[in-house]
Scaffold this active site. Sequence first.
Site, PDB file in Angstrom:
ATOM      1  N   ASN A   1      42.082  40.675-113.642  1.00  0.00           N
ATOM      2  CA  ASN A   1      41.236  40.731-112.446  1.00  0.00           C
ATOM      3  C   ASN A   1      40.180  39.625-112.433  1.00  0.00           C
ATOM      4  OD1 ASN A   1      42.571  43.101-111.656  1.00  0.00           O
ATOM      5  ND2 ASN A   1      41.233  44.335-112.962  1.00  0.00           N
TER       6      ASN A   1
ATOM      7  N   GLU B   1      34.343  38.011-108.332  1.00  0.00           N
ATOM      8  CA  GLU B   1      33.875  39.165-107.540  1.00  0.00           C
ATOM      9  C   GLU B   1      32.372  39.358-107.708  1.00  0.00           C
ATOM     10  OE1 GLU B   1      37.123  41.598-109.471  1.00  0.00           O
ATOM     11  OE2 GLU B   1      36.905  42.683-107.599  1.00  0.00           O
TER      12      GLU B   1
ATOM     13  N   GLN C   1       0.927  41.370-106.499  1.00  0.00           N
ATOM     14  CA  GLN C   1       1.508  41.621-107.825  1.00  0.00           C
ATOM     15  C   GLN C   1       3.014  41.864-107.710  1.00  0.00           C
ATOM     16  OE1 GLN C   1      -0.640  43.786-111.058  1.00  0.00           O
ATOM     17  NE2 GLN C   1       0.695  45.479-110.470  1.00  0.00           N
TER      18      GLN C   1
ATOM     19  N   LYS D   1       6.411  39.300-108.670  1.00  0.00           N
ATOM     20  CA  LYS D   1       7.055  38.910-109.936  1.00  0.00           C
ATOM     21  C   LYS D   1       8.453  39.467-110.132  1.00  0.00           C
ATOM     22  CE  LYS D   1       2.534  38.577-111.649  1.00  0.00           C
ATOM     23  NZ  LYS D   1       2.156  39.055-110.294  1.00  0.00           N
TER      24      LYS D   1
ATOM     25  N   TYR E   1      -6.743  37.529-102.088  1.00  0.00           N
ATOM     26  CA  TYR E   1      -5.846  38.280-102.959  1.00  0.00           C
ATOM     27  C   TYR E   1      -5.815  39.746-102.551  1.00  0.00           C
ATOM     28  CZ  TYR E   1      -3.831  40.388-107.165  1.00  0.00           C
ATOM     29  OH  TYR E   1      -3.035  41.090-108.023  1.00  0.00           O
TER      30      TYR E   1
ATOM     31  N   THR F   1      40.585  29.183 -90.474  1.00  0.00           N
ATOM     32  CA  THR F   1      39.453  29.723 -89.724  1.00  0.00           C
ATOM     33  C   THR F   1      39.834  31.173 -89.461  1.00  0.00           C
ATOM     34  OG1 THR F   1      40.404  29.181 -87.576  1.00  0.00           O
ATOM     35  CG2 THR F   1      38.991  27.502 -88.558  1.00  0.00           C
ATOM     36  N   HIS F   2      38.862  32.050 -89.465  1.00  0.00           N
ATOM     37  CA  HIS F   2      39.126  33.498 -89.324  1.00  0.00           C
ATOM     38  C   HIS F   2      40.097  33.994 -90.399  1.00  0.00           C
ATOM     39  CE1 HIS F   2      37.396  33.139 -85.218  1.00  0.00           C
ATOM     40  NE2 HIS F   2      38.054  31.987 -85.227  1.00  0.00           N
TER      41      HIS F   2
ATOM     42  N   SER G   1       1.121  46.027-114.593  1.00  0.00           N
ATOM     43  CA  SER G   1       2.255  45.135-114.383  1.00  0.00           C
ATOM     44  C   SER G   1       2.839  44.616-115.696  1.00  0.00           C
ATOM     45  CB  SER G   1       1.834  43.955-113.492  1.00  0.00           C
ATOM     46  OG  SER G   1       0.657  43.351-113.987  1.00  0.00           O
TER      47      SER G   1
ATOM     48  N   LYS H   1      47.326  44.049-115.338  1.00  0.00           N
ATOM     49  CA  LYS H   1      46.272  43.488-114.491  1.00  0.00           C
ATOM     50  C   LYS H   1      45.446  42.399-115.172  1.00  0.00           C
ATOM     51  CE  LYS H   1      45.075  44.577-110.887  1.00  0.00           C
ATOM     52  NZ  LYS H   1      44.308  45.726-110.406  1.00  0.00           N
TER      53      LYS H   1
ATOM     54  N   SER I   1      42.524  45.828-116.823  1.00  0.00           N
ATOM     55  CA  SER I   1      42.316  47.168-116.286  1.00  0.00           C
ATOM     56  C   SER I   1      42.440  48.160-117.428  1.00  0.00           C
ATOM     57  CB  SER I   1      43.373  47.439-115.217  1.00  0.00           C
ATOM     58  OG  SER I   1      43.649  48.822-115.148  1.00  0.00           O
TER      59      SER I   1
ATOM     60  N   ASN J   1      -7.183  36.066-110.403  1.00  0.00           N
ATOM     61  CA  ASN J   1      -6.493  35.668-109.164  1.00  0.00           C
ATOM     62  C   ASN J   1      -5.961  34.240-109.233  1.00  0.00           C
ATOM     63  OD1 ASN J   1      -7.273  38.152-108.382  1.00  0.00           O
ATOM     64  ND2 ASN J   1      -8.707  37.512-106.788  1.00  0.00           N
TER      65      ASN J   1
HETATM   66  N1  ARG Z   1      -1.535  41.641-112.493  1.00  0.00           N
HETATM   67  C1  ARG Z   1      -2.167  41.029-111.381  1.00  0.00           C
HETATM   68  C2  ARG Z   1      -1.114  40.382-110.489  1.00  0.00           C
HETATM   69  O1  ARG Z   1      -0.087  40.155-110.966  1.00  0.00           O
HETATM   70  C3  ARG Z   1      -3.131  39.989-111.845  1.00  0.00           C
HETATM   71  C4  ARG Z   1      -4.203  39.666-110.856  1.00  0.00           C
HETATM   72  C5  ARG Z   1      -5.185  40.770-110.802  1.00  0.00           C
HETATM   73  N2  ARG Z   1      -6.272  40.473-109.960  1.00  0.00           N
HETATM   74  C6  ARG Z   1      -7.043  41.393-109.441  1.00  0.00           C
HETATM   75  N3  ARG Z   1      -7.987  41.024-108.645  1.00  0.00           N
HETATM   76  N4  ARG Z   1      -6.850  42.669-109.668  1.00  0.00           N
HETATM   77  O2  ARG Z   1      -1.317  40.098-109.338  1.00  0.00           O
END
Ligand code: ARG
Length: 468
Positions: free
Chosen positions: A285, A290, A322, A325, A317, A155-156, A23, A283, A277, A110
């Site tokens: 824009n 948008e 993961q 993120k 977990y 409205t509409h 990751s 133009k 444009s 974790n």
């Molecule tokens: N990169 C992992 C995540 O974002 C970190 C946690 C990893 N924990 C594990 N038990 N493999 O979730």
Amino acid sequence: MSGRQTSRFRKEPDPRFWRFNRSIEFDWRLAPYDIDQSQAHARGLRGIGVLSEEELTLIVDGLERVRERLTTPGFQFADGDEDVHMAVERLLGEEIGPLAGKLHTGRSRNDQVATDVAMVVQAHGLRAVELLGAVMGRLLAQAEAHRDWPMPGYTHLQRAQPVYLGHHLLAYFWMLARDVLRFQFALDSASVMPLGSGALAGVNWEIDREAVAAELGFDQVSHNSIDGASNRDFVLDYLNAAAIASMHLSRLGSEIVIWSSTEFGFCRLDESFSSGSSIMPQKMNPDSAELLRAKSPRVAAGYATLIGAMHALPLTYGKDMQEDKEPLFDAIDTIELSLEVTDGMLAGVSFDRERLEAASGDEMLAATEVADLLVRHGVPFREAHGIVGGLVREAVERELSLSDLTPAELKRHSEHLDESFYEVLQRSSWLESKRIAGGTGSVPLAAQLEAARGALGAVEARVREAQA
Ligand code: ARG
């Protein structure tokens, strides 16, 4: 190639699995939070005697050097870095040697990752509130400046009833005020520290969690280690707030696109928020508006992505988590830049009073007023609605305005239609008759502006307090 952490394995991970599993490509953004957290955790370990004073200093200072290295231009992670947590530990090892290995005592990745992510939500939840406050300030200023400019309400997307432009703009103010509440909820839900939950059961070391939490800016510590390690609600709360805020901005963007068209001509964006444009020299824009319109679904998709990843996931977990993120970081980037653009766009938008007024002068917009006039004569509203519908049909068929109809013609529709019919068609009365609280009339609008000033003051105070 890989930084396998244990001697449990004889084989290297398959390169395809390695790419799939790591990751670091996106979680590098957690690094400053991970370092802050590790320094606080080291102090917690010092508190129970796992680290000596000297070791603590070496670790805290070593982590500072890691922070500097990570922000040095051209810094690259190693191929063997699986995630930011392993990378920070490896880099700390390069700085201070085997002592770095003591840092992970009483902690699992974790609870570590959950804590980092909660810190991100706290930092960016507050930033969102601050940016929302700025946009609310712009909306309020524009509403004050245009409090008595009539425009057609729709409205509409069909002309419906006239309103003041200030009233219309304040509708967005209140939408964003609710967004502030949602981000505050996300801030509250991220203010519970998971660290100390370990992998899932808690840890064998009685670290003073309250002290660590206070140092990291958390209000509380989690009550249950299983929940602590498996909770990502605070990310969903942030994504929910961001998705709804972004939807609000998309509606504003959409209106500005429509209003700035030649056909409407209600407003003009400043050149600095417009594009030209490549082929048509004339133009200008409304690209900023948008893009506000089009950015919104990706934030909502982020919410769907994470609730999908979490749904039916057995405790605690799972690597599924993961996947929290990328949607979070994308939502942060999208909503923050969207709010900054909205702020600048609203600062420079100009409205065309004549175009707005001409469009709001369409007599047909008074149809409800005429119906209410009949109601005042005792006609039930449903019946009045039908009578006025007949008047409108006659006027449209004969290509007349309502006020062109003669008293005798009016009588054919209803015995109650007298001279007051023509008075009701005087334009300003259609707006000023909306005297009810929350209506567009200038009396309730003044009260609304007052309420908005108070609400904005409260948001600004909350931001100042949190930043102090
Ligand atoms: N990169 C992992 C995540 O974002 C970190 C946690 C990893 N924990 C594990 N038990 N493999 O979730």
